[in-house]
Scaffold this motif. Structure first.
Motif, PDB file in Angstrom:
ATOM      1  N   PHE A  88      -0.988  15.447  -4.853  1.00  0.00           N
ATOM      2  CA  PHE A  88      -0.792  14.072  -5.314  1.00  0.00           C
ATOM      3  C   PHE A  88      -1.162  13.071  -4.232  1.00  0.00           C
ATOM      4  N   SER A  89      -0.726  13.336  -2.989  1.00  0.00           N
ATOM      5  CA  SER A  89      -0.974  12.384  -1.907  1.00  0.00           C
ATOM      6  C   SER A  89      -2.450  12.294  -1.535  1.00  0.00           C
ATOM      7  N   ALA A  90      -3.159  13.419  -1.610  1.00  0.00           N
ATOM      8  CA  ALA A  90      -4.554  13.443  -1.166  1.00  0.00           C
ATOM      9  C   ALA A  90      -5.537  13.067  -2.265  1.00  0.00           C
ATOM     10  N   ALA A  91      -5.243  13.451  -3.520  1.00  0.00           N
ATOM     11  CA  ALA A  91      -6.205  13.247  -4.603  1.00  0.00           C
ATOM     12  C   ALA A  91      -5.843  12.092  -5.517  1.00  0.00           C
ATOM     13  N   GLY A  92      -4.572  11.677  -5.544  1.00  0.00           N
ATOM     14  CA  GLY A  92      -4.170  10.569  -6.396  1.00  0.00           C
ATOM     15  C   GLY A  92      -4.908   9.292  -6.067  1.00  0.00           C
ATOM     16  N   THR A  93      -5.158   8.485  -7.102  1.00  0.00           N
ATOM     17  CA  THR A  93      -5.944   7.249  -6.966  1.00  0.00           C
ATOM     18  C   THR A  93      -7.307   7.535  -6.341  1.00  0.00           C
ATOM     19  N   ALA A  94      -7.810   8.755  -6.564  1.00  0.00           N
ATOM     20  CA  ALA A  94      -9.093   9.179  -5.992  1.00  0.00           C
ATOM     21  C   ALA A  94      -9.129   8.952  -4.482  1.00  0.00           C
ATOM     22  N   GLY A  95      -7.985   9.171  -3.830  1.00  0.00           N
ATOM     23  CA  GLY A  95      -7.930   9.033  -2.378  1.00  0.00           C
ATOM     24  C   GLY A  95      -8.072   7.616  -1.871  1.00  0.00           C
ATOM     25  N   GLN A  96      -7.864   6.628  -2.738  1.00  0.00           N
ATOM     26  CA  GLN A  96      -8.113   5.233  -2.377  1.00  0.00           C
ATOM     27  C   GLN A  96      -6.823   4.446  -2.182  1.00  0.00           C
ATOM     28  N   ARG A  97      -5.820   5.114  -1.613  1.00  0.00           N
ATOM     29  CA  ARG A  97      -4.604   4.420  -1.191  1.00  0.00           C
ATOM     30  C   ARG A  97      -4.616   4.306   0.322  1.00  0.00           C
ATOM     31  N   CYS A  98      -3.987   3.268   0.837  1.00  0.00           N
ATOM     32  CA  CYS A  98      -3.817   3.195   2.294  1.00  0.00           C
ATOM     33  C   CYS A  98      -2.893   4.304   2.772  1.00  0.00           C
ATOM     34  N   THR A  99      -2.052   4.827   1.865  1.00  0.00           N
ATOM     35  CA  THR A  99      -1.125   5.904   2.232  1.00  0.00           C
ATOM     36  C   THR A  99      -1.626   7.286   1.819  1.00  0.00           C
ATOM     37  N   SER A 100      -2.864   7.397   1.373  1.00  0.00           N
ATOM     38  CA  SER A 100      -3.399   8.706   0.977  1.00  0.00           C
ATOM     39  C   SER A 100      -3.324   9.695   2.139  1.00  0.00           C
ATOM     40  N   LEU A 101      -3.046  10.953   1.811  1.00  0.00           N
ATOM     41  CA  LEU A 101      -3.007  12.012   2.822  1.00  0.00           C
ATOM     42  C   LEU A 101      -4.437  12.386   3.190  1.00  0.00           C
ATOM     43  N   ARG A 102      -4.755  12.311   4.476  1.00  0.00           N
ATOM     44  CA  ARG A 102      -6.125  12.592   4.925  1.00  0.00           C
ATOM     45  C   ARG A 102      -6.193  13.758   5.909  1.00  0.00           C
ATOM     46  N   ARG A 103      -5.057  14.075   6.567  1.00  0.00           N
ATOM     47  CA  ARG A 103      -5.054  15.167   7.536  1.00  0.00           C
ATOM     48  C   ARG A 103      -3.861  16.078   7.254  1.00  0.00           C
ATOM     49  N   ARG A 146     -10.593  11.519  12.920  1.00  0.00           N
ATOM     50  CA  ARG A 146      -9.743  10.433  13.413  1.00  0.00           C
ATOM     51  C   ARG A 146     -10.067   9.094  12.758  1.00  0.00           C
ATOM     52  N   GLU A 147     -11.111   9.066  11.941  1.00  0.00           N
ATOM     53  CA  GLU A 147     -11.469   7.846  11.218  1.00  0.00           C
ATOM     54  C   GLU A 147     -10.942   7.917   9.790  1.00  0.00           C
ATOM     55  N   GLU A 148     -10.691   6.770   9.189  1.00  0.00           N
ATOM     56  CA  GLU A 148     -10.236   6.723   7.798  1.00  0.00           C
ATOM     57  C   GLU A 148     -11.439   6.638   6.862  1.00  0.00           C
ATOM     58  N   THR A 149     -11.564   7.601   5.971  1.00  0.00           N
ATOM     59  CA  THR A 149     -12.563   7.548   4.902  1.00  0.00           C
ATOM     60  C   THR A 149     -11.825   7.296   3.607  1.00  0.00           C
ATOM     61  N   PHE A 150     -12.121   6.191   2.945  1.00  0.00           N
ATOM     62  CA  PHE A 150     -11.364   5.775   1.769  1.00  0.00           C
ATOM     63  C   PHE A 150     -11.869   6.504   0.537  1.00  0.00           C
ATOM     64  N   ALA A 151     -11.512   7.782   0.444  1.00  0.00           N
ATOM     65  CA  ALA A 151     -11.984   8.649  -0.632  1.00  0.00           C
ATOM     66  C   ALA A 151     -11.111   9.904  -0.635  1.00  0.00           C
ATOM     67  N   PRO A 152     -11.190  10.743  -1.675  1.00  0.00           N
ATOM     68  CA  PRO A 152     -10.347  11.948  -1.738  1.00  0.00           C
ATOM     69  C   PRO A 152     -10.884  13.063  -0.850  1.00  0.00           C
ATOM     70  N   LEU A 153     -10.642  12.925   0.437  1.00  0.00           N
ATOM     71  CA  LEU A 153     -11.181  13.829   1.446  1.00  0.00           C
ATOM     72  C   LEU A 153     -10.049  14.262   2.364  1.00  0.00           C
ATOM     73  N   LEU A 154      -9.722  15.563   2.343  1.00  0.00           N
ATOM     74  CA  LEU A 154      -8.595  16.089   3.103  1.00  0.00           C
ATOM     75  C   LEU A 154      -9.089  17.071   4.158  1.00  0.00           C
TER      76      LEU A 154
END
Length: 509
Positions: free
Chosen positions: A288-303, A395-403
């Motif tokens: 949910f954290s990584a794929a929800g909103t297609a990864g376009q949340r500021c709080t999306s899980l990325r790492r 270490r960079e933020e990619t605003f997409a569903p990328l974990l």
């Protein structure tokens, strides 16, 4: 590209937008050069007028003039407007959620949840209107009373982003209004219809409760409109949500005129998964954290930082879950991942994947574009990459569903990896070991503004202060004592004696 669920035509979506606006009582202004585009098909739903410099100045002037009267209204009476706004949001939740889906591409459940967040913060603000507490302080001088009081600040400028086109506005506006401020809102230029709808509802709430609708002003446009808010000395507080790059530009300009800033910027959020973690719960939270909103949340899980002993079993679970995610029409039942906002987001994701592979990362699943509605829309399968180290791209933020998934052996190293990015918004740990949980929440644990245990990085409740540290900007919105950002503090000393003692025992004359 692969093909999956079909979707309505742009004409169908245009009609749906018109019905939603009609239900909300919002009439489209004369056509202009600002397109209201839907990422569902890439087509245009309507066009609106840009706010030119004179219109922006007029909006700020109106808000400043109304503030002079609004600040004298008792806070519980000001809350009547916010209470009525909450009632209208309950009444029109479905229509406003439709607009959120149409303009931001969120699936129906998330769009309705965003409107519910608006309703929740209205309830919070109404209660807050009777709790704008000051304090009494012990005075060192006999016959004196020392206290602190809080007063309305002025005009609040709100610059919001596309990914939460209505909730973040509500966080700021509901609190600002009960604090006695007026608001000038510049929404993302990619979500002008949702902004028009919210503006209409709020002004209706003001009229129906007997107040001047000028307490809220809407200006539409791009960076030039934002700059005008940034530079105008009548904007007492500028609340801006967006990229760290934007924040680095905004903060010095506001500071140069001694204004206040409330910044909500980027997040490169991580979760640590320890050997004692409940893997079933962890998997659900991660997806949910990584794929929800297609990864376009500021709080999306990325790492994802996983203990080496359980990396295999967890990745097997994630792989199965990711392959079951349905990508497509966000209005369709069963779809969990809607479109990216535009082609730039898609290109950014593909570039990050290629950089990660060049760093010896392994693409475990996802990343490919899905042909749902042709070349003008951008649907993509959420991706998982196994990384051998936390490289520059990680270490960079990619605003997409990328974990990105990395492993660790030593818990101290996991925390070090977690904190080794410039952003500091949201964080999680999955563990059933109380010592690990408490260490993660300790001063030498997570360095983020939000630190969770056995829950994902996204999905914050409105009761807590929302925001982060480091390159996330340091701002706090929504709950707790965030209201203090929207008010000015005064220290008051009252001498009710017939003497005039000075502080620190000073004798003068």
């Amino acid at each position: 590209m692969t093909s999956t669920l079909g979707i309505p035509t742009t004409a169908d979506l245009r009609s749906r937008a018109a019905r939603a606006l009609h239900a909300l009582g919002a009439d489209l202004p004369e056509p202009g050069k600002l397109p209201a585009r839907t990422p569902i098909t890439g087509g245009t739903l309507a066009t609106l007028q840009y706010s030119d410099p004179s219109a922006v100045d007029a909006a700020i002037t109106a808000a400043d003039n109304v503030f002079r009267e609004w600040r004298t209204v008792p806070a519980p009476r000001r809350a009547a407007v916010v209470r009525r706004l909450g009632e209208l949001l309950v009444e029109h939740q479905a229509a406003l959620a439709d607009l959120v889906t149409l303009e931001a591409g969120k699936i129906g459940a998330e769009a309705r949840g965003e409107v519910q967040e608006m309703i929740d913060v209205c309830e919070f603000a109404v209660g807050l209107s009777r709790q704008l507490y000051g304090r009494t302080i012990a005075s060192e001088r006999p016959g004196h009373r020392l206290s602190e009081t809080w007063h309305p600040l002025g005009v609040v400028g709100v610059i919001s982003a596309f990914n939460f086109p209505v909730a973040v506005w509500a966080w700021n506006t509901a609190i600002a209004l009960v604090c006695g401020d007026t608001v000038v809102w510049k929404p993302s230029e990619t979500t002008p219809l949702t902004a028009l709808a919210c503006h209409t509802l709020l002004r209706r709430a003001a009229v129906e409760t007997g107040f001047d609708p000028g307490i809220h002003q809407l200006v539409q446009g791009g960076a030039d409109v934002g700059r005008q808010l940034v530079d105008d000395h009548r904007i007492a507080l500028l609340s801006a949500t967006g990229s760290t790059r934007m924040g680095r530009t905004v903060a010095p300009r506001v500071a140069a005129r001694f204004g206040r800033c409330l910044l909500e910027l980027g997040g490169n959020n991580a979760a640590i998964v320890t050997p004692s973690a409940d893997l079933e719960l962890t998997t659900r939270a991660v997806v949910f954290s990584a794929a929800g909103t297609a990864g376009q949340r500021c709080t999306s899980l990325r790492r994802l930082i996983v203990h080496a002993d359980i990396a295999g079993p967890l990745l097997e679970r994630l792989d199965r879950a990711y392959r079951q995610l349905r990508v497509g029409d966000p209005f369709a039942d069963g779809v969990l991942v809607g479109p990216l906002i535009n082609g730039q987001a898609y290109q950014g994701m593909q570039a990050a994947i290629e950089r990660a592979r060049a760093d010896y990362g392994e693409l475990l699943c996802g990343g490919e574009r899905v042909d749902v509605a042709g070349d003008e829309s951008y649907y993509v399968r959420p991706a998982v990459l196994r990384m051998h180290a936390q490289t520059e791209v990680v270490r960079e933020e990619t605003f997409a569903p990328l974990l990105y998934v990395m492993t660790y052996r030593d818990f101290d190293l996991a925390i070090e990896m977690h904190n080794a990015v410039s952003q500091g918004l949201s964080s999680s740990i999955f563990t059933t070991d109380q010592r690990e949980a408490e260490r993660f929440l300790a001063p030498d644990g997570s360095d983020c503004g939000i630190a969770n245990v056995n829950i994902g990085t996204s999905g914050a409740e409105i009761g807590g202060a929302f925001g982060g540290e480091k390159d996330t900007g340091g701002g706090r919105e929504s709950g707790s004592d965030s209201w203090k950002a929207y008010m000015r503090r005064a220290t008051n000393t009252v001498n009710y004696s017939s003497e005039l003692p000075l502080a620190q025992g000073i004798v003068f004359g």
